[in-house]
Design an enzyme around this catalytic site. Structure first.
Site, short mmCIF file in Angstrom:
data_model
loop_
_atom_site.label_atom_id
_atom_site.label_comp_id
_atom_site.label_asym_id
_atom_site.label_seq_id
_atom_site.Cartn_x
_atom_site.Cartn_y
_atom_site.Cartn_z
CG ASP A 83 -3.27 24.96 -7.26
OD1 ASP A 83 -2.61 25.33 -8.25
OD2 ASP A 83 -2.81 24.17 -6.40
CG HIS A 84 -2.61 21.41 -9.79
ND1 HIS A 84 -2.07 20.84 -10.92
CD2 HIS A 84 -1.56 21.83 -9.04
CE1 HIS A 84 -0.75 20.91 -10.86
NE2 HIS A 84 -0.42 21.52 -9.74
CG HIS A 177 2.79 18.84 -6.89
ND1 HIS A 177 3.08 18.78 -8.22
CD2 HIS A 177 2.15 20.02 -6.70
CE1 HIS A 177 2.62 19.87 -8.82
NE2 HIS A 177 2.05 20.63 -7.92
CG HIS A 205 2.75 24.26 -9.42
ND1 HIS A 205 1.47 23.74 -9.37
CD2 HIS A 205 2.63 25.47 -10.04
CE1 HIS A 205 0.63 24.59 -9.93
NE2 HIS A 205 1.30 25.64 -10.34
N GLY A 206 5.22 22.87 -6.10
CA GLY A 206 6.06 21.99 -5.30
C GLY A 206 7.07 22.73 -4.45
CB SER A 208 6.11 22.00 0.30
OG SER A 208 4.92 22.72 0.47
CG ASN A 227 1.53 27.71 -6.59
OD1 ASN A 227 1.63 28.93 -6.70
ND2 ASN A 227 0.74 27.00 -7.37
CB THR A 230 3.18 19.44 1.25
OG1 THR A 230 2.44 18.95 0.13
CG2 THR A 230 3.53 18.28 2.17
#
Length: 290
Positions: A83-84, A177, A205-206, A208, A227, A230
């Site tokens: 990832d990333h 994120h 993404h992000g 959470s 994804n 956190t």
């Protein structure tokens, strides 16, 4: 069962209008918690290792070997994903280790440079049958393209996918994120527009920072790979903190890490049920660009 690629899992989820849970791992307890949760609910899952986590462990290999072994031993489909990654060398190492999918993030580069760098790595990865996710945005960094005010342009995204040959695309639709509260305001109209334009699965993404209801709604609009990092770290840490407060003389990491692992297992199982349920179809109003 044998290691499964992220590509087939994402394609199946997209066709069935379901979400594919992709959870970041930081240590072995994360890996075992996530795999156990997937087995609990009989659902596929993706174990993600970030570039930052690889640096934390002094290299990609230690955690990658553990994740790959756990995937091979699982009774449900489990994939492993880098990832990333901003380093082409790290991507190539992941391919050499047998990791079946990677996310190359060249979003800090100007558009033309992003296309060139991503296309080169796609060619390398496809030569080894590795699925490639990329990220498109004008502002770089993990607090750039996915900052709440940044958006991915559907026409540019379609051109990017065509020029690079990527298999999945992380898009900016209102998340950020490292959010510790779940109040992100997603642009559902944009998600629908991106889904209509792009021939590849969309990646959120992000996640959470997104509520349960909005995660389901996002999947209904066309998001596939979800994804989450956190939120699970907060769950794990909270359980460890509570256990240490209850046992102030505890010195055995297996005791308090087990509490974190159990809490994460329960939350991952809950999320997999949520993401894997068939999403409600968006209304006409939902489809309007926001």
């Amino acid at each position: 069962m044998p290691l499964v690629g992220t590509g087939p899992l994402a394609s199946t989820a997209a066709a069935e209008e379901r979400g594919l849970g992709a959870f970041n791992v930081i240590q072995l307890e994360h890996i075992t918690a996530i795999v156990a949760a997937a087995e609990d609910v009989v659902a596929p899952v993706v174990l993600q290792i970030s570039e930052n986590t690889a640096h934390y462990h002094g290299g990609l290999r230690p955690l990658a070997v553990a994740a790959l072994a756990a995937a091979e031993a699982a009774s449900v489909p489990v994939s492993v994903h880098l990832d990333h990654a901003t380093s082409p060398m790290l991507v190539r190492e992941a391919v050499a280790l047998g990791i079946p999918s990677v996310m190359y993030d060249a979003s800090t580069l100007p558009y033309d440079a992003n296309v060139s760098a991503t296309a080169a790595l796609v060619e390398h990865c496809h030569g080894a049958s590795v699925w490639v996710e990329a990220e498109l945005g004008e502002v770089g960094g993990k607090d750039g393209v996915h900052a709440p005010g940044v958006r991915t342009d559907p026409a540019q995204a379609a051109a990017f996918v065509d020029a690079t040959g990527v298999d999945g695309l992380a898009v900016a639709v209102g998340t950020s994120h490292a959010m510790v509260v779940r109040d992100a305001a997603l642009d559902f109209g944009l998600i629908s527009a991106l889904r209509a334009e792009l021939p590849v699965p969309l990646v959120l993404h992000g996640s959470s920072g997104v509520s349960d209801a909005d995660l389901t709604r996002a999947i209904g609009h066309g998001m596939t790979k979800i994804n989450i990092s956190t939120h699970l770290n907060a769950t794990f840490t909270g359980a460890v903190r509570s256990d240490l407060l209850a046992r102030p003389r505890s010195v055995d990491p297996r005791r308090y890490l087990a509490a974190g692992r159990a809490a994460m297992r329960n939350e991952v199982a809950r999320l997999l049920r949520l993401l894997g349920s068939r999403a409600a179809q968006p209304t006409v109003a939902d489809r309007m660009p926001g």
